[in-house]
Design a protein around this motif. Structure first.
Motif, short mmCIF file in Angstrom:
data_model
loop_
_atom_site.label_atom_id
_atom_site.label_comp_id
_atom_site.label_asym_id
_atom_site.label_seq_id
_atom_site.Cartn_x
_atom_site.Cartn_y
_atom_site.Cartn_z
N GLU A 1 13.66 3.45 2.08
CA GLU A 1 14.98 4.08 1.98
C GLU A 1 15.35 4.20 0.51
N LEU A 2 15.43 5.45 0.04
CA LEU A 2 15.68 5.72 -1.37
C LEU A 2 17.03 6.39 -1.55
N ALA B 1 0.83 -1.21 0.00
CA ALA B 1 0.00 0.00 0.00
C ALA B 1 0.86 1.25 0.00
N ALA B 2 1.93 1.23 0.79
CA ALA B 2 2.84 2.39 0.82
C ALA B 2 3.52 2.59 -0.52
N LEU B 3 3.95 1.51 -1.15
CA LEU B 3 4.60 1.59 -2.46
C LEU B 3 3.64 2.10 -3.53
N ALA B 4 2.38 1.70 -3.43
CA ALA B 4 1.39 2.10 -4.43
C ALA B 4 0.95 3.54 -4.25
N SER C 1 10.28 8.76 1.01
CA SER C 1 11.09 8.31 2.13
C SER C 1 10.45 8.64 3.48
N SER C 2 9.32 9.33 3.50
CA SER C 2 8.69 9.67 4.77
C SER C 2 8.05 8.43 5.39
N SER C 3 7.95 8.41 6.71
CA SER C 3 7.31 7.30 7.40
C SER C 3 5.81 7.35 7.17
#
Length: 204
Positions: free
Chosen positions: A178-179, A152-155, A160-162
């Motif tokens: 982490e990018l 879900a976070a990736l989509a 880089s934020s939490s």
């Protein structure tokens, strides 16, 4: 020596050969509590490298390599996020009732597939997971899903934020990406683990 590729402390195999981040975190927590480890390397089904889990009291923070994320694809229902060992389809919460039909459409060749029906709030995401496992042909409406939270976070964000992600259990997982130069180097997922006790299985 990089613990992601060195010998593991614990080996874990899911019944369907899939990857489960929740189970990995719990296994690391149990091992850490039993042997007083603050960091546990887990070799688990569905993953090519070890998952590194840091234990701090009741908190577990898992580090996954950047190549845990394979690809994401836009489809009519939402976004498919392919991870090592599992696929998730990220959809709007209005499609929650169609989760089984969506899994049927996109399960080909995968050991496990989840549909994450997502509510995107200003401060956090909320997910409603349904996960299918091929080997057992089971559909589980999970109370929490670590890999689904990462998907879900990736989509939805890819920053880089939490990102706090509310689970059906009403607890939060926090995902951090982490990018470096726009390339994903590592993925972190943190959450609480509650110790309930131990049981001994008797077979036969």
């Amino acid at each position: 020596e990089d613990p992601a590729v060195s010998e593991a402390d614990v080996c874990l195999c899911m019944m369907g050969g899939e990857f489960s981040l929740d189970t990995t975190s719990v296994a690391a927590f149990w091992w850490g509590q039993k042997y007083n480890f603050k960091e546990v390397a887990i070799k688990t089904s569905g993953m090519s490298k070890n998952v590194i889990v840091q234990i701090d009291g009741a908190k577990a923070k898992s580090r996954l390599p950047g190549d845990f994320f394979v690809k994401k694809t836009k489809v009519s229902e939402g976004i498919i996020v392919d991870l090592q060992g599992i696929r998730h389809i990220i959809v709007e919460s209005s499609l929650r009732q169609d989760s089984r039909k969506i899994i049927e459409r996109y399960k080909e060749g995968m050991p496990a597939v989840g549909v994450m029906a997502v509510e995107n709030h200003n401060t956090h995401l909320a997910i409603h997971p349904l996960v299918w496992v091929r080997a057992t042909n089971t559909y589980i409406p999970e109370t929490a899903c670590g890999s689904g939270s990462i998907a879900a976070a990736l989509a939805c964000h890819f920053s880089s934020s939490s990102i706090p992600i509310l689970q059906p259990s009403q607890e939060y997982f926090t995902v951090q990406l982490e990018l470096a130069g726009g390339i994903l180097q590592a993925i972190f997922l943190a959450g609480l683990v509650k110790y309930l006790g131990e049981a001994e299985a008797i077979i036969g």
